[in-house]
Enzyme design. Structure first.
Site, PDB file in Angstrom:
ATOM      1  N   ASP A  18       0.864  -1.173   0.000  1.00  0.00           N
ATOM      2  CA  ASP A  18       0.000   0.000   0.000  1.00  0.00           C
ATOM      3  C   ASP A  18       0.908   1.233   0.000  1.00  0.00           C
ATOM      4  OD1 ASP A  18      -1.648   2.117   0.657  1.00  0.00           O
ATOM      5  OD2 ASP A  18      -2.602   1.103   2.355  1.00  0.00           O
ATOM      6  N   ILE A  19       0.810   2.036  -1.038  1.00  0.00           N
ATOM      7  CA  ILE A  19       1.734   3.183  -1.183  1.00  0.00           C
ATOM      8  C   ILE A  19       1.576   4.184  -0.040  1.00  0.00           C
ATOM      9  CG2 ILE A  19       0.292   4.671  -2.640  1.00  0.00           C
ATOM     10  CD1 ILE A  19       2.837   5.089  -4.403  1.00  0.00           C
TER      11      ILE A  19
ATOM     12  N   GLY B 248      -9.675   4.398  -6.089  1.00  0.00           N
ATOM     13  CA  GLY B 248      -8.365   3.782  -6.286  1.00  0.00           C
ATOM     14  C   GLY B 248      -7.303   4.325  -5.350  1.00  0.00           C
TER      15      GLY B 248
ATOM     16  N   ASP C  79      -5.882   7.181  -5.397  1.00  0.00           N
ATOM     17  CA  ASP C  79      -6.195   8.578  -5.038  1.00  0.00           C
ATOM     18  C   ASP C  79      -7.048   8.608  -3.762  1.00  0.00           C
ATOM     19  OD1 ASP C  79      -6.467  11.332  -5.295  1.00  0.00           O
ATOM     20  OD2 ASP C  79      -7.829  11.256  -7.011  1.00  0.00           O
TER      21      ASP C  79
ATOM     22  N   SER D 137      -2.426   4.989 -14.244  1.00  0.00           N
ATOM     23  CA  SER D 137      -3.321   4.671 -15.378  1.00  0.00           C
ATOM     24  C   SER D 137      -3.646   3.190 -15.537  1.00  0.00           C
ATOM     25  CB  SER D 137      -2.773   5.205 -16.715  1.00  0.00           C
ATOM     26  OG  SER D 137      -2.820   6.608 -16.769  1.00  0.00           O
TER      27      SER D 137
ATOM     28  N   GLY E 263      -5.363   1.294 -13.514  1.00  0.00           N
ATOM     29  CA  GLY E 263      -6.589   0.895 -12.825  1.00  0.00           C
ATOM     30  C   GLY E 263      -7.800   1.391 -13.586  1.00  0.00           C
TER      31      GLY E 263
ATOM     32  N   TYR F  55      -8.258   3.937 -15.250  1.00  0.00           N
ATOM     33  CA  TYR F  55      -7.956   4.535 -16.552  1.00  0.00           C
ATOM     34  C   TYR F  55      -7.596   3.521 -17.632  1.00  0.00           C
ATOM     35  CZ  TYR F  55      -8.376   9.403 -14.908  1.00  0.00           C
ATOM     36  OH  TYR F  55      -8.849  10.610 -14.442  1.00  0.00           O
TER      37      TYR F  55
HETATM   38  N1  AR6 Z   1      -1.305   1.504  -3.109  1.00  0.00           N
HETATM   39  C1  AR6 Z   1      -0.727   1.167  -4.268  1.00  0.00           C
HETATM   40  N2  AR6 Z   1      -1.441   0.952  -5.397  1.00  0.00           N
HETATM   41  C2  AR6 Z   1      -2.787   1.069  -5.327  1.00  0.00           C
HETATM   42  C3  AR6 Z   1      -3.465   1.425  -4.135  1.00  0.00           C
HETATM   43  C4  AR6 Z   1      -2.664   1.649  -2.984  1.00  0.00           C
HETATM   44  N3  AR6 Z   1      -3.205   1.993  -1.808  1.00  0.00           N
HETATM   45  N4  AR6 Z   1      -4.800   1.469  -4.407  1.00  0.00           N
HETATM   46  C5  AR6 Z   1      -4.955   1.136  -5.707  1.00  0.00           C
HETATM   47  N5  AR6 Z   1      -3.750   0.888  -6.262  1.00  0.00           N
HETATM   48  P1  AR6 Z   1      -6.157   3.760 -10.075  1.00  0.00           P
HETATM   49  P2  AR6 Z   1      -5.708   5.277 -12.566  1.00  0.00           P
HETATM   50  C6  AR6 Z   1      -3.411   0.510  -7.651  1.00  0.00           C
HETATM   51  O1  AR6 Z   1      -7.495   3.345 -10.561  1.00  0.00           O
HETATM   52  O2  AR6 Z   1      -5.887   4.058 -13.410  1.00  0.00           O
HETATM   53  C7  AR6 Z   1      -9.115   7.552  -9.367  1.00  0.00           C
HETATM   54  O3  AR6 Z   1     -10.488   7.576  -9.111  1.00  0.00           O
HETATM   55  C8  AR6 Z   1      -4.487  -0.075  -8.523  1.00  0.00           C
HETATM   56  O4  AR6 Z   1      -4.663  -1.472  -8.231  1.00  0.00           O
HETATM   57  O5  AR6 Z   1      -6.012   4.200  -8.671  1.00  0.00           O
HETATM   58  O6  AR6 Z   1      -4.583   6.220 -12.900  1.00  0.00           O
HETATM   59  C9  AR6 Z   1      -8.552   8.930  -9.684  1.00  0.00           C
HETATM   60  O7  AR6 Z   1      -9.205   9.951  -8.967  1.00  0.00           O
HETATM   61  C10 AR6 Z   1      -3.882   0.139  -9.914  1.00  0.00           C
HETATM   62  O8  AR6 Z   1      -2.950  -0.885 -10.254  1.00  0.00           O
HETATM   63  O9  AR6 Z   1      -5.533   4.960 -10.994  1.00  0.00           O
HETATM   64  C11 AR6 Z   1      -8.794   9.032 -11.162  1.00  0.00           C
HETATM   65  O10 AR6 Z   1     -10.118   9.459 -11.432  1.00  0.00           O
HETATM   66  C12 AR6 Z   1      -3.116   1.453  -9.758  1.00  0.00           C
HETATM   67  O11 AR6 Z   1      -3.049   1.704  -8.338  1.00  0.00           O
HETATM   68  C13 AR6 Z   1      -8.602   7.615 -11.658  1.00  0.00           C
HETATM   69  O12 AR6 Z   1      -8.902   6.780 -10.550  1.00  0.00           O
HETATM   70  C14 AR6 Z   1      -3.775   2.658 -10.414  1.00  0.00           C
HETATM   71  O13 AR6 Z   1      -5.176   2.522 -10.351  1.00  0.00           O
HETATM   72  C15 AR6 Z   1      -7.170   7.353 -12.055  1.00  0.00           C
HETATM   73  O14 AR6 Z   1      -7.071   6.066 -12.614  1.00  0.00           O
END
Ligand code: AR6
Length: 172
Positions: free
Chosen positions: A9-10, A31, A33, A121, A123, A125
């Site tokens: 978990d980042i 996600g 964020d 991107s 997740g 995206y």
């Molecule tokens: N630690 C590390 N990685 C994580 C965590 C965490 N706590 N939580 C999720 N991931 P995403 P995107 C991973 O969807 O595709 C948001 O709503 C996840 O499994 O978070 O850039 C924003 O507000 C995936 O592999 O980001 C934007 O609207 C990776 O992080 C949109 O999502 C990225 O997934 C951005 O989408």
């Protein structure tokens, strides 16, 4: 610059700066964020609102990066960037490269020695993790990274960790 790949978990990483895969509104989301905002506490949203009231009135463009403090996080700073959204037709690799490069530029200007990235991107995206990993590794390797000692990729599950590890090995 050393590059490490870890599963986890980042929001728990004790590094100088973590990178947030934000959206253009800068006002939070799901996600990673959502996890970062929950762990940092409400002051992070206040700081993001202040950015929106100032230089970022129109939000943050895809590929750009901006920093706030980390507040309740172990990390001192959060670098917010916006990756391209494949579901919205943003499939230009240059946009994802810009998100990684501008985040590193920001880390350098903050004086950060350690930086943690999520799979931007990959997740909501909709980008393939393997594509994200290849672009991320290439962009970090060619960045001068002045003052940055360690970059870590923090992936949420073992499958994505393996993908990043093989991208790192492929470039050796
Ligand atoms: N630690 C590390 N990685 C994580 C965590 C965490 N706590 N939580 C999720 N991931 P995403 P995107 C991973 O969807 O595709 C948001 O709503 C996840 O499994 O978070 O850039 C924003 O507000 C995936 O592999 O980001 C934007 O609207 C990776 O992080 C949109 O999502 C990225 O997934 C951005 O989408």
């Amino acid at each position: 610059m050393e590059i490490h790949v870890v599963t986890g978990d980042i929001t728990r990483r004790s590094v100088d700066a973590i990178v947030n895969a934000a959206n253009s509104s800068l006002l939070g989301g799901g996600g990673v964020d959502g996890a970062i905002h929950r762990a940092a506490g409400p002051e992070l949203l206040e700081a993001c609102r202040a950015l929106r009231a100032g230089a970022y009135r129109d939000g943050l463009a895809v590929g750009q990066a901006v920093a706030t403090e980390g507040f309740a996080l172990p990390a001192r700073w959060v670098i917010h960037t916006v990756g391209p959204n494949a579901h919205a037709g943003q499939t230009d690799p240059g946009l994802l490269e810009a998100a990684f490069r501008n985040s590193l530029d920001m880390a350098v200007s903050l004086g950060a020695a350690s930086v943690a990235f999520p799979a931007i991107s990959a997740g909501v995206y909709g980008w393939e993790p393997a594509t994200v990993a290849e672009i991320a590794v290439r962009t970090i390797r060619k960045h001068p990274g002045t003052g940055i000692h360690t970059v870590e990729f923090v992936l949420f599950n073992d499958a994505v960790t393996r993908v990043f590890r093989s991208a790192l090995d492929a470039g050796d």
